[in-house]
Structure formats: structure tokens, C-alpha cells
Design a protein around this motif. Structure first.
Motif, PDB file in Angstrom:
ATOM      1  N   GLY B  15       0.860  -1.174   0.000  1.00 28.69           N
ATOM      2  CA  GLY B  15       0.000   0.000   0.000  1.00 28.69           C
ATOM      3  C   GLY B  15       0.900   1.229   0.000  1.00 28.69           C
ATOM      4  O   GLY B  15       1.706   1.422   0.921  1.00 28.69           O
ATOM      5  N   ARG B  42      -2.623  -0.848  -3.437  1.00 32.30           N
ATOM      6  CA  ARG B  42      -3.353   0.378  -3.107  1.00 32.30           C
ATOM      7  C   ARG B  42      -2.421   1.589  -3.173  1.00 32.30           C
ATOM      8  O   ARG B  42      -1.252   1.480  -2.793  1.00 32.30           O
ATOM      9  CB  ARG B  42      -3.964   0.278  -1.701  1.00 32.30           C
ATOM     10  N   VAL B  73      -5.956   2.416   3.093  1.00 31.97           N
ATOM     11  CA  VAL B  73      -4.694   1.713   2.846  1.00 31.97           C
ATOM     12  C   VAL B  73      -4.166   1.090   4.143  1.00 31.97           C
ATOM     13  O   VAL B  73      -3.788  -0.072   4.188  1.00 31.97           O
ATOM     14  CB  VAL B  73      -3.624   2.678   2.258  1.00 31.97           C
ATOM     15  N   VAL B  79      -3.155  -5.455   2.007  1.00 32.41           N
ATOM     16  CA  VAL B  79      -1.873  -4.751   2.134  1.00 32.41           C
ATOM     17  C   VAL B  79      -1.025  -5.443   3.203  1.00 32.41           C
ATOM     18  O   VAL B  79      -1.473  -5.610   4.332  1.00 32.41           O
ATOM     19  CB  VAL B  79      -2.098  -3.260   2.502  1.00 32.41           C
TER      20      VAL B  79
END
Lengths: 432, 432
Positions: B15, B42, B73, B79
Motif C-alpha cells: 500500500g 493500493r 490503505v 496490504v
């Protein structure tokens, strides 16, 4: 991704193979780090009774087992990491295979073994879920192996240049101040930097092994050390430093490897390096590695390449990395062919018995091979019957210029075969 | 020893916080490494619609989520590693705390955050069993953080010296060829190396944060950045390079930290460095770090300290280290006080309206403070009403010489306050 073999408890137990300069320094450096979480439990060496009287034996814990039987270390239940400091291919290779088979992590300073057998040994370590670390095998105390493995794994390294042999660097940087080769070699031998038989160092065999290790790590290229052309520094004379100076250069034993068209262009030998280039910075026994990355550009690592203490630091750093359960970032390497040839300007130094027509004769041979002359240098004050002078060429393949030089060697006025060296050019070390 | 938070599957999902120069370069460098085992899932940035039109947005996988809401995020299930490239203490600190709390590994290039809050953030990461890596926070593409963490953990590093700010190095190395400060600064601004307000760079605040990060890692000393005396390079003039040259030196912004009697002697500012020392090698925007170890001696790391690509290499190297489940070797650091004072020879440059008795007056002040003069340099060709000349001192405490200089500043013939700089001496960088 790599599995890491679990370690029991909080202390990593080391079985040490070899209690010479590096082994005893390892014990000393470790003893200075109270919190290292590392402990020597076993020491193997020939003539153990004598070794136990070594001044640095007091740095080994009193309850450690000293033995002359290597198998009492390799498979011992109280050993997590085997540290190999004996050197050479045989019997070290068999010992390390046994240790890896027995599920021991291995840390080694053995450059020949990692250069020639590294590929198979890494595969065995991966299969057994253990680590095989070798930070001390290249450039001793300079953390180029972990620096490249961990710190440059995000880049695509395309070229490595380096000063990988401290003995050659000591000899050549001594010659910068006017000494002849034999004198500088004697000085290196007196200082303990060169062996009685210096050939492994001066002929480039030591540097070649280290270059292979760096090529595997940084270029992901598995190459055969014996395919790399290595040239001796023994033919360099004081006069070459005088002419090099006029060209804004000095001379160093340079090891280079570069990815080119699916091959590795590689060589080890004396070269002219511009005085402004990082390669020319290193003096005395220093080592230096310059990596060139596609994205990160040039990175320089420099420091003491040999000696008990610096090498011991590299060994202990590897052992501690294992203690912290740190796996080195590793990429697969693929087998590649070596291309010994390279396009570069060349430095040709002749020693002739003077007579009319020499330059014309030499220029004629170069012209026939399609080699263009860049400049001609001739200093005064040398005897006419042993007159040294220099021709530099425009960039051309080494193989071409060598063919031309071989042809000249037979000319009647040549007192000795011409010396032919590559010149590193500035954009050669700065090119993207 | 450190536990490592398990990663699911074979691909590490990133992320990304920030899609500016470094963030977009990260996407680009990652896209070039097909086998990296790392994928951006992300991207957070303000003005996401505009950012998606960025030329390098094509390097982000098509199915990645772009968002202006950072919490989408920080805690996202897809993530594994949060990569923070926003900079500054606030709000970055809160974000990274949230990410660590949520069990995400964190990679950051944020030097201020690691310098000022690193201690607490590392503790939080350890508590949550995740990694917090920051190789890009010091010297960009030069792998000094992993090099020291992994490669020198077997040594006791006692001193760090470095060129940690590329902007200052660009300005000072430009001045070597005769430019005045203002001219060199304008050139740096035109080339994009210096901000419109250059004070964070030229006054040493940027270098100070990086020095703290290195002190924690290499000296195991937790120090307060604001305790480190930082001096501006803005008072250096072309005439100082002329006098420095006569002393065999050049000028660089040098950051130094050294363990001394349970404290850390540290400073950032312009100093005279011998031309033969590694510190003088660095030109342009290069960065350099020289570590001095008890056992391994001096190690030099050098390369590009800033720029999108080199910084992205450092960030990706950290992400890959996490992907390989590699824990950085870490030692605890203890809180230490900073000693800004140091014993060294000093360079004093005066600009005076000439009249008889000036040298006697200055020498009298120095003598009263117990400062011995080493040499006096005065070049010809300057106007008598603005006459620059130089006195160098024998080694003495900076605090003493500064008191003497403060007293002189009021003297009627002084056109401007004297400039007072430390001189690095060769055995200062070579001492064991």
C-alpha cells in the motif's frame, strides 16, 4: 521465498573450523561483544594442544571443546552454525556439505569454494532450509556482500568494477611513488601482504574468484572462474606510471564484469584508471567495489579487504544475521558464458633498441588491423638501446589490438614483448 | 531475537502512501523487476484523479485501488507492507502508528520521522512483530543502512563521518572551481537540487536528522537531533577555497558523530577536509558515509544520495527484504547526551579594513584564551578595505576558539564577523 531453519534458544552456538589468524580474531572480536548472542562451543584445528596455547585462545569460552576430529564439529548437537576458516576446495567442500546435510547453518570466508562450488552449495543449503553466508569471502571487512544482497536488491546491477586484491593494490600504489615492481613486491612480502610465491595474487587468480562471487550475487550470472582472462601485474614497470601520469591516469589491478548481450564481459588485470575515478582512490591494501545499477547509478564500497580483524568482523556479522533469523535476499543466478573481449582504448608500451623507422613500422601494423592511434608519448632521458615509449589507441576490441601486438613482438628492434593494457575511460565508469 | 510477522502467500502486497517523484519511481523500478514477488495493491494520494494521469501511473497494476482516504490503505486486508513516501512528522507519524498497530510492515523514506520518533516506532514495530525499515531515509540509493545493519554488526563502530546532504555538496563542490556562494546556490536551484527556501539543507537541519539515524544504528546512541550544533554553509566564500587549497584542503558540509566518554560528540557544518581524505572525494550531489570500527577500520559507502530512482531502489530493497522474511540485525540503542564541542585545529578567516597592528591584536586575543597559532596565510590582490586573511590554530576545543572569536568580532577593523571552521586532520579520519 526462503525458509529459515529454526534456532533453539537465544544463543547461537558456533563450531569453528580453523584457529589461525582469522579464527583467533573471530574469537577476540566476539569476546568484545557481550550481547552478541553468539557463543563458540567447538573448535577444530590440527595440533590442538599447540593452538590452545595461542594468545587468543583465552577468548574462547573455557567449556568449549577443542578437537582434531572435524566430524566432532560438523554434526555436533551443540553447534548451530559451522564457521569455516580453513580455505581451499578440498577437504573444505566435503566438510561444508556434511554440515549443511546435518542441518547446520554455514558461514565461510572461503572464496575459492564459493566461486567454484557456490551454486551447488547454495542449492543444498536451500534444500536443507539453512543459511550459507560468505560475506568475508570478498573484500574482507567491506560489507559489499550484504550491501549488495540487501541494499541493492531493488536495482538491476549491470556492471561491477573493483579492486579485489589488496596485495596487488599495495604493490601498484607503492609503484606510484617511483618503485620498480620487484622492489614493491619485496616490500609487500616484508610487510606480510604477499606470499613467498605471490602468483595467486599478482596473476589475478584470487581476484578472479572474488569477481565470480560478485557476478553471481549482483549480476545473477553463474560464470566459470577459469573462463575469465586474468593478466599478471608482474610486467608493469615504473615507466608505465610516468606515462600513465601524463595521460591523467594511474595503474591498478582492476576486476570487471558487465552484462552484455546475454553474456558477461569480464576480465582481471592491470589497467589504466583516470586519477579522478573512484578506482584510483584506493591505496595500500584497500579494497573497493563499484556497482553500476540501472536505476541507482554507481555505488562505491571501500575499506580494508583483508587482515584478521576486518575479516572476523565480516564473519561475525554473518553469524549475527543468522542469530537474528535474517535470510539474505537471494535471486537465482543463471549460467552464462564469459566474453573476455572488450572495446576500449588501449595503452601500448614498447621497449626498443632505437633505429629509424620504428614508429612507422608499428603504425603500419596497427593500421593493417584497423586500430587507430590516439597519441604517442616519448619521454627523454632513457638509453637508446632500451628506449621505452607509449602509443595509446582509440577504442577498439582487445582481441584486435592483441593480434596486432603479437605480430609486432617479433620485430627485430623489440627488446621485450610490448605491454598492452586496457584504459578505463571516464564515461566507462559513469555511463548509465 | 526478533520474530517476523508471517506473510501470506508468495507475493508481498504494497500500500503506497504518496505518488510523487519517489512513489512514481518506485512503481517504475518495481515494474522492471518481474520476479520481485512484490505488487502494489493500493495507492493513497491527494488529488487521485490527477495522479492517475501521471505518466508513471501505467506502472501501477490496473487492478490497484487509488484512494484519497488514507485509512483505506493503512488497515486494508490486501496490504502487507505500507510504504510511506509523504515526509514530515505530522500526519505521517499517526499513519505509521496505525499501520504498525494493524500488523502491517512499514517501509519509509521519512528521515525526520525516523530521527525524531524512531525509538518509539521501532518499539511499537517490535511489539507488533512487524518490520519497520528505512534504508531510503539516509543517503538515498547508497546502501549504508543495510550495509551497517547487516554487514558491520560484528564490529563496534565508534565514529561516523559523512556527506549527508547532496544540495550542500553540490554547492560547495561548485565553489571549488571559483563560484561565490550565491552563484552556486542559484545554480543548484536552477538544477532542481535546492528549494526556493534552501535553509533546511544549507543550515544543516536535513543532515542533522540523518546523522541521528546513523548514530542510533551504528553507535547505538539515541540522541536528540536538536542537541546537535548545526552551522550554515551560507557564510563560505570563494576566498575560503583559495586558502583551503593552500592548506591541502577543500570545504565540505561534514556531519560527524563519535562516541566519547559516554557521550556523543556530534556536529554538522562546513569543515576543511584534506584533499586526500575520502570526504573530499565526493562531488556534485553525491553522498558519502565513512564508518570507523574498532576492529574493521574505516569503511566508505558512496553514491547518489537523492533523486527518484536511487531512492526508489532503497525503498524496493527494503520491501524485498521483508518479502524474503529477512529481519534486520538490530541492537538496542541507549539515550545519550550530545557534546557539541570537539578538539581540532581551526581555520579562522577574517575580513578586515587594513591598518597596522591587526595581527598583533588578534594574536593577543588568541593567546589570552590559550589558543596557539599554527599558520597565517595572506594572499595578495585583495582591496585593503576588505582584506581577507586566514589564521589556522593548533588543536584546541571549539568552544575555546569560539569564545576568542566572539571577542574579536567587536574589533573596529572587522568588516564582518570572523568565520571559524573545524579542520579534519588526516589522523582524525584514520585513527584506529
Amino acid at each position: 521465498m526462503q525458509r529459515i531453519h529454526p534456532l533453539e534458544g537465544d544463543t547461537v552456538r558456533v563450531g569453528l573450523l580453523g584457529f589461525g589468524t582469522v579464527g583467533s580474531s573471530f574469537a577476540e572480536v566476539l569476546a568484545a561483544q557481550a550481547e552478541a548472542g553468539v557463543r563458540i562451543t567447538r573448535v577444530f584445528n590440527r595440533g590442538v594442544e599447540r593452538k590452545r596455547l595461542h594468545a587468543k585462545a583465552t577468548f574462547v569460552p573455557r567449556d568449549a571443546v577443542w578437537t582434531e576430529r572435524v566430524e566432532e564439529v560438523l554434526g555436533a548437537a551443540d553447534v548451530d552454525v559451522v564457521v569455516e576458516l580453513m580455505g581451499g576446495l578440498d577437504p573444505a567442500e566435503g566438510w561444508l556439505r556434511s554440515a549443511l546435510q546435518a542441518g547446520k547453518h554455514v558461514v565461510t570466508a572461503n572464496k575459492q569454494l564459493i566461486a567454484f562450488r557456490g551454486g551447488e552449495l547454495f542449492a543444498l543449503a536451500a534444500e536443507r532450509g539453512v543459511q550459507l553466508l560468505y560475506g568475508a569471502a570478498v573484500a574482507g571487512g567491506v560489507p559489499v556482500i550484504p550491501g549488495v544482497a540487501q541494499g541493492l536488491c531493488g536495482d538491476e546491477v549491470t556492471r561491477i568494477s573493483g579492486i579485489l586484491n589488496g596485495t596487488c593494490n599495495f604493490i601498484l600504489s607503492s609503484m606510484e611513488t617511483g618503485a620498480e615492481y620487484g622492489e614493491a613486491l619485496s616490500r609487500a612480502q616484508a610487510a606480510g601482504y604477499a606470499e613467498a610465491d605471490p602468483s595467486a595474487d599478482v596473476d589475478g587468480l584470487d581476484a578472479r574468484a572474488k569477481l565470480c562471487i560478485l557476478a553471481r550475487l549482483a549480476l545473477h550470472a553463474e560464470i566459470d572462474p577459469e573462463e575469465i582472462p586474468a593478466e599478471t601485474i608482474a610486467r608493469i614497470a615504473a615507466v608505465d606510471f610516468a606515462y600513465a601520469k601524463e595521460l591523467g591516469c594511474t595503474l591498478r589491478q582492476v576486476s570487471r564484469a558487465e552484462l552484455q548481450d546475454g553474456m558477461v564481459s569480464a576480465s582481471v588485470g592491470p589497467m589504466l584508471a583516470p586519477r579522478s575515478s573512484p578506482i584510483a582512490w584506493s591505496h595500500g591494501t584497500q579494497n573497493m567495489v563499484v556497482t553500476s545499477g540501472r536505476f541507482g547509478g554507481d555505488v562505491v564500497f571501500s575499506g580494508q579487504g583483508a587482515g584478521g580483524h576486518p575479516t572476523a568482523v565480516a564473519v561475525l556479522s554473518d553469524v549475527r544475521a543468522i542469530a537474528e533469523k535474517s535470510a539474505q535476499v537471494r535471486l537465482s543466478a543463471r549460467r552464462m558464458k564469459v566474453k573476455g573481449d572488450a572495446v576500449a582504448p588501449h595503452y601500448l608500451r614498447f621497449v626498443v633498441a632505437d633505429e629509424p623507422g620504428i614508429v612507422a613500422a608499428i603504425a603500419g601494423v596497427l593500421a593493417r588491423h584497423g586500430v587507430n592511434i590516439d597519441c604517442l608519448l616519448q619521454h627523454r632521458g632513457y638509453p637508446a638501446e632500451r628506449l621505452p615509449f607509449v602509443i595509446t589507441t582509440e577504442p577498439c576490441p582487445s582481441s584486435t589490438v592483441r593480434r596486432a601486438v603479437a605480430e609486432m613482438a617479433a620485430m627485430r628492434f623489440m627488446v621485450q614483448p610490448p605491454l598492452c593494457l586496457r584504459m578505463l575511460i571516464v564515461n566507462d565508469t559513469e555511463r548509465d
